[in-house]
Design a protein around this motif. Structure first.
Motif, PDB file in Angstrom:
ATOM      1  N   ALA A  13       6.906   7.466   5.534  1.00  0.00           N
ATOM      2  CA  ALA A  13       6.666   6.142   4.963  1.00  0.00           C
ATOM      3  C   ALA A  13       5.303   6.091   4.274  1.00  0.00           C
ATOM      4  N   LEU A  14       4.300   6.728   4.872  1.00  0.00           N
ATOM      5  CA  LEU A  14       2.969   6.743   4.261  1.00  0.00           C
ATOM      6  C   LEU A  14       2.941   7.599   2.998  1.00  0.00           C
ATOM      7  N   ARG A  15       3.706   8.676   2.965  1.00  0.00           N
ATOM      8  CA  ARG A  15       3.815   9.472   1.726  1.00  0.00           C
ATOM      9  C   ARG A  15       4.441   8.630   0.622  1.00  0.00           C
ATOM     10  N   GLU A  16       5.480   7.903   0.967  1.00  0.00           N
ATOM     11  CA  GLU A  16       6.134   7.024  -0.002  1.00  0.00           C
ATOM     12  C   GLU A  16       5.193   5.897  -0.421  1.00  0.00           C
ATOM     13  N   ALA A  17       4.356   5.439   0.499  1.00  0.00           N
ATOM     14  CA  ALA A  17       3.403   4.369   0.195  1.00  0.00           C
ATOM     15  C   ALA A  17       2.417   4.817  -0.881  1.00  0.00           C
ATOM     16  N   ASP A  18       1.973   6.072  -0.823  1.00  0.00           N
ATOM     17  CA  ASP A  18       1.068   6.605  -1.842  1.00  0.00           C
ATOM     18  C   ASP A  18       1.680   6.462  -3.228  1.00  0.00           C
ATOM     19  N   ASP A  19       2.915   6.907  -3.373  1.00  0.00           N
ATOM     20  CA  ASP A  19       3.611   6.853  -4.657  1.00  0.00           C
ATOM     21  C   ASP A  19       3.872   5.415  -5.084  1.00  0.00           C
ATOM     22  N   CYS A  20       4.264   4.583  -4.139  1.00  0.00           N
ATOM     23  CA  CYS A  20       4.569   3.184  -4.423  1.00  0.00           C
ATOM     24  C   CYS A  20       3.321   2.456  -4.930  1.00  0.00           C
ATOM     25  N   LEU A  21       2.177   2.699  -4.292  1.00  0.00           N
ATOM     26  CA  LEU A  21       0.931   2.070  -4.725  1.00  0.00           C
ATOM     27  C   LEU A  21       0.588   2.491  -6.146  1.00  0.00           C
ATOM     28  N   GLN A  49      10.002   2.650   1.613  1.00  0.00           N
ATOM     29  CA  GLN A  49      10.383   2.954   2.995  1.00  0.00           C
ATOM     30  C   GLN A  49      10.360   4.447   3.234  1.00  0.00           C
ATOM     31  N   GLY A  50      10.381   4.805   4.504  1.00  0.00           N
ATOM     32  CA  GLY A  50      10.432   6.205   4.892  1.00  0.00           C
ATOM     33  C   GLY A  50      11.128   6.337   6.232  1.00  0.00           C
ATOM     34  N   ASP A  51      11.616   7.542   6.515  1.00  0.00           N
ATOM     35  CA  ASP A  51      12.359   7.781   7.754  1.00  0.00           C
ATOM     36  C   ASP A  51      11.477   7.746   8.995  1.00  0.00           C
ATOM     37  N   ASP A  52      10.209   8.150   8.837  1.00  0.00           N
ATOM     38  CA  ASP A  52       9.258   8.129   9.939  1.00  0.00           C
ATOM     39  C   ASP A  52       7.917   7.656   9.385  1.00  0.00           C
ATOM     40  N   VAL A  53       6.929   7.497  10.256  1.00  0.00           N
ATOM     41  CA  VAL A  53       5.633   6.972   9.807  1.00  0.00           C
ATOM     42  C   VAL A  53       5.022   7.876   8.745  1.00  0.00           C
ATOM     43  N   GLU A  54       5.033   9.171   8.976  1.00  0.00           N
ATOM     44  CA  GLU A  54       4.453  10.116   8.014  1.00  0.00           C
ATOM     45  C   GLU A  54       5.157  10.017   6.658  1.00  0.00           C
ATOM     46  N   LEU A  58       3.530  -1.241   7.955  1.00  0.00           N
ATOM     47  CA  LEU A  58       4.791  -0.570   8.251  1.00  0.00           C
ATOM     48  C   LEU A  58       5.559  -1.411   9.267  1.00  0.00           C
ATOM     49  N   THR A  59       6.795  -1.729   8.906  1.00  0.00           N
ATOM     50  CA  THR A  59       7.648  -2.540   9.763  1.00  0.00           C
ATOM     51  C   THR A  59       8.915  -1.749  10.063  1.00  0.00           C
ATOM     52  N   PRO A  60       9.315  -1.669  11.346  1.00  0.00           N
ATOM     53  CA  PRO A  60      10.560  -0.950  11.653  1.00  0.00           C
ATOM     54  C   PRO A  60      11.748  -1.598  10.942  1.00  0.00           C
ATOM     55  N   ASP A  61      12.611  -0.758  10.387  1.00  0.00           N
ATOM     56  CA  ASP A  61      13.835  -1.246   9.750  1.00  0.00           C
ATOM     57  C   ASP A  61      14.935  -1.219  10.812  1.00  0.00           C
ATOM     58  N   GLU A  62      15.219  -2.391  11.354  1.00  0.00           N
ATOM     59  CA  GLU A  62      16.179  -2.504  12.459  1.00  0.00           C
ATOM     60  C   GLU A  62      17.610  -2.165  12.034  1.00  0.00           C
ATOM     61  N   THR A  63      17.926  -2.340  10.753  1.00  0.00           N
ATOM     62  CA  THR A  63      19.280  -2.111  10.275  1.00  0.00           C
ATOM     63  C   THR A  63      19.540  -0.641   9.976  1.00  0.00           C
ATOM     64  N   ASP A  64      18.677  -0.041   9.148  1.00  0.00           N
ATOM     65  CA  ASP A  64      18.909   1.323   8.679  1.00  0.00           C
ATOM     66  C   ASP A  64      18.052   2.372   9.382  1.00  0.00           C
TER      67      ASP A  64
END
Length: 154
Positions: free
Chosen positions: A47-55, A40-45, A18-24
């Motif tokens: 982002a990890l939910r989105e990571a599940d789907d992305c994987l 991507q996700g708005d917060d860590v939680e 997870l890398t902070p998105d400095e722009t958005d």
């Protein structure tokens, strides 16, 4: 990934960075082993939910495109382990077993006494295949299912 390599893994779990998105704002998620898997996700939680789907989508695309599925690298500091859903893991395992045995869908259908369309559905990550069907297909290739339950991170 060869079947032998897959058998040495206890699960399909890939490291997500997870890398902070400095722009958005929010967090960008990437997978070292699957460069096409970015979300991507708005917060860590989130982002990890989105990571599940992305994987899941990345592995499904590799199955659909008949591409290799990489062996998950060991986690490095700062990465989160993201596990593939069980049904997709089983379908990926069947896909790898077929590749290792150099069997086509038509050949597996003959072994199982099924129509080739049914084998296509068994391998289709979007199709809700019943567990006994996947078990039967894996058994025909000399494989059996073993389950490992791990504590969730976070």
């Amino acid at each position: 990934m060869t079947l032998q390599q897959a058998m040495t893994m206890s699960r399909f779990s890939y490291g997500a960075k997870l890398t902070p998105d400095e722009t958005d704002g929010g967090w960008v998620v990437t997978f070292r082993d699957l460069p096409e898997a970015i979300t991507q996700g708005d917060d860590v939680e989130g982002a990890l939910r989105e990571a599940d789907d992305c994987l899941e989508e990345a592995i499904a695309a590799r199955i659909d495109d008949k591409r290799d599925i990489p062996v998950p690298s060991d986690l490095v500091q700062g990465e989160y382990g993201v596990c593939l859903p069980i049904q997709t893991s089983l379908k990926a395992s069947l896909y790898l077993a077929m590749k290792e045995a150099k069997l086509s869908q038509v050949q597996l259908a003959e072994i199982l006494g099924l129509d080739e369309k049914e084998v296509r559905r068994i391998l289709d990550p979007e199709h809700g295949t019943k567990l006994p069907t996947i078990e039967r297909a894996l058994k025909a290739l000399g494989q059996q299912i073993s389950l490992t339950v791990i504590e969730e991170q976070g």
